[in-house]
Design a protein around this motif. Structure first.
Motif, PDB file in Angstrom:
ATOM      1  N   GLY A  81       0.654  -1.369   0.127  1.00 35.34           N
ATOM      2  CA  GLY A  81       0.029   0.011   0.004  1.00 35.34           C
ATOM      3  C   GLY A  81       0.894   0.984  -0.006  1.00 35.34           C
ATOM      4  O   GLY A  81       0.318   2.385  -0.168  1.00 35.34           O
ATOM      5  N   ARG A  82       2.084   1.266   0.137  1.00 34.47           N
ATOM      6  CA  ARG A  82       2.923   2.407  -0.091  1.00 34.47           C
ATOM      7  C   ARG A  82       2.894   3.133  -1.160  1.00 34.47           C
ATOM      8  O   ARG A  82       2.917   4.663  -1.213  1.00 34.47           O
ATOM      9  CB  ARG A  82       4.336   2.201   0.205  1.00 34.47           C
ATOM     10  N   VAL A  83       2.514   2.460  -2.590  1.00 34.69           N
ATOM     11  CA  VAL A  83       2.227   3.206  -3.658  1.00 34.69           C
ATOM     12  C   VAL A  83       1.036   2.866  -4.299  1.00 34.69           C
ATOM     13  O   VAL A  83       0.441   1.556  -4.231  1.00 34.69           O
ATOM     14  CB  VAL A  83       3.649   2.642  -4.787  1.00 34.69           C
ATOM     15  N   ARG A  84       0.381   3.724  -4.660  1.00 33.57           N
ATOM     16  CA  ARG A  84      -1.039   3.563  -5.492  1.00 33.57           C
ATOM     17  C   ARG A  84      -1.142   3.506  -6.934  1.00 33.57           C
ATOM     18  O   ARG A  84      -0.369   4.641  -7.507  1.00 33.57           O
ATOM     19  CB  ARG A  84      -2.173   4.579  -4.813  1.00 33.57           C
ATOM     20  N   PRO A  98      -4.638 -12.078  -2.512  1.00 30.09           N
ATOM     21  CA  PRO A  98      -5.909 -11.686  -2.383  1.00 30.09           C
ATOM     22  C   PRO A  98      -6.255 -10.595  -2.797  1.00 30.09           C
ATOM     23  O   PRO A  98      -6.004  -9.658  -2.858  1.00 30.09           O
ATOM     24  CB  PRO A  98      -6.087 -11.800  -0.676  1.00 30.09           C
ATOM     25  N   LEU A  99      -7.809 -10.468  -3.233  1.00 29.15           N
ATOM     26  CA  LEU A  99      -8.551  -9.217  -3.827  1.00 29.15           C
ATOM     27  C   LEU A  99      -8.311  -8.178  -2.850  1.00 29.15           C
ATOM     28  O   LEU A  99      -8.007  -6.880  -3.004  1.00 29.15           O
ATOM     29  CB  LEU A  99      -9.778  -9.410  -4.033  1.00 29.15           C
ATOM     30  N   GLY A 100      -8.427  -8.418  -1.490  1.00 32.27           N
ATOM     31  CA  GLY A 100      -8.437  -7.221  -0.422  1.00 32.27           C
ATOM     32  C   GLY A 100      -7.031  -6.442  -0.600  1.00 32.27           C
ATOM     33  O   GLY A 100      -6.684  -5.571  -0.442  1.00 32.27           O
ATOM     34  N   ARG A 101      -5.658  -7.451  -0.741  1.00 33.16           N
ATOM     35  CA  ARG A 101      -4.587  -6.940  -0.856  1.00 33.16           C
ATOM     36  C   ARG A 101      -4.447  -6.060  -2.115  1.00 33.16           C
ATOM     37  O   ARG A 101      -3.600  -5.046  -2.066  1.00 33.16           O
ATOM     38  CB  ARG A 101      -3.514  -8.023  -0.747  1.00 33.16           C
ATOM     39  N   LEU A 102      -4.889  -6.527  -3.342  1.00 31.40           N
ATOM     40  CA  LEU A 102      -4.607  -5.911  -4.614  1.00 31.40           C
ATOM     41  C   LEU A 102      -5.310  -4.618  -4.477  1.00 31.40           C
ATOM     42  O   LEU A 102      -5.046  -3.536  -4.835  1.00 31.40           O
ATOM     43  CB  LEU A 102      -5.280  -6.681  -5.744  1.00 31.40           C
TER      44      LEU A 102
END
Length: 329
Positions: free
Chosen positions: A206-209, A221-225
């Motif tokens: 999550g450091r880069v979007r 997992p989808l949540g991580r993506l």
């Protein structure tokens, strides 16, 4: 003619190199003398007959393969054309979708073929159809990538990923490629501004979007993506993360749709290019990029026709660099 024949579903060892009767071109059909054929994950799914749901839907045959000869991506020279074929003639170099491509001759229809760019060898040309068209659909059609956006390609060194990095860069995106350390220089050379070594870094922290994420691997997992997407970001899933051999990509797409209905991000599947769907315009689009010098196929390994089983094993392991290609003299 020589052909790689599959009489039953199973592992690569079920394939046999045999002499069989050559196909004939009927009305609207084209017979291609194959000089090279690419190996795709699609091919080993067809080889093993999974997911089982596809058998029930008629996509691959119920108890044995629908197409006796393996392979679908080919490049070669037109041998013969049937009645009604107007845009091709014997002697024309072509590339496209040719069911039964692991053979000296393969039969297809005119709309599944396009002229081979002069700059490409037959090996490079065979690498184009499924990989480049799937990448084009993922980046341009589904992801709708625009200039200035941040795009991440997971599996950037693979058959689809190598094309996707180039297409996103051509569209003006700032591209990050996720790959192994051995493919880092390759991915940079294809247009990636940043490269993430998946063995050393977790791009889902999550450091880069990113505005668009193309996931060719399905190992998160989808949540991580979703953590790495901007508020209006798009996740494009290329069949990865299949829940098993029963439902395969169908189950993955249903799950994606269910999550998409309740979150603000856009989660979109991409149906990989196959000979059963519309392809002519996309094939023309990717060959136009090749002719403009903006898209270059990456061929990792080549195998002789007699070694088709080994080529499929290599692709099924999941770490092939670029496209794996079978060559014919």
């Amino acid at each position: 003619m020589r052909a790689v024949v599959q009489e039953r579903f199973g592992p690569p060892d079920t394939l046999r190199l045999r002499e069989i009767e050559p196909p004939r071109a009927g009305d609207g059909q084209v017979l291609v003398r194959v000089h090279a054929a690419a190996v795709n994950p699609y091919d080993w799914h067809m080889l093993r007959g999974d997911p089982y749901a596809a058998r029930l839907l008629g996509g691959m045959g119920l108890t044995r393969p629908r197409c006796r000869v393996a392979g679908v991506d080919a490049a070669g020279v037109v041998e013969h054309v049937g009645a009604g074929v107007r845009g091709l003639r014997p002697g024309d170099p072509v590339l496209g979708f040719c069911p039964g491509a692991f053979a000296e001759l393969a039969r297809t229809t005119e709309h599944l073929l396009v002229p081979k760019p002069d700059a490409l060898t037959f090996e490079q040309a065979a690498a184009v159809p499924m990989g480049a068209v799937t990448a084009l659909r993922g980046i341009r059609t589904v992801g709708r990538v625009r200039s200035g956006q941040r795009v991440l390609v997971n599996g950037a060194g693979g058959g689809v990923g190598a094309f996707a990095v180039q297409i996103a860069a051509v569209l003006g995106a700032e591209v990050t490629g996720v790959c192994s350390a051995r493919n880092a220089d390759l991915v940079r050379s294809l247009g990636a501004t940043h490269v993430v070594d998946y063995a050393r870094e977790d791009f889902t922290d999550g450091r880069v979007r990113y505005d668009v994420v193309l996931d060719n691997v399905g190992n998160h997992p989808l949540g991580r993506l979703r953590r790495v997407l901007t508020p209006a970001g798009v996740l494009v899933a290329n069949g990865g993360g299949s829940p098993g051999r029963v439902f395969g990509a169908v189950g993955a797409m249903l799950r994606l749709a269910a999550v998409d209905a309740v979150v603000r991000h856009r989660l979109r599947p991409i149906l990989p290019a196959t000979p059963d769907g519309p392809a002519h315009e996309d094939l023309l689009a990717v060959t136009a990029l090749v002719e403009a010098g903006q898209l270059t196929p990456v061929v990792g390994r080549t195998y002789a026709l007699a070694d088709a089983a080994e080529a499929l094993r290599h692709v099924e392991e999941g770490h092939a660099r670029g496209k794996t290609v079978i060559t014919l003299p």
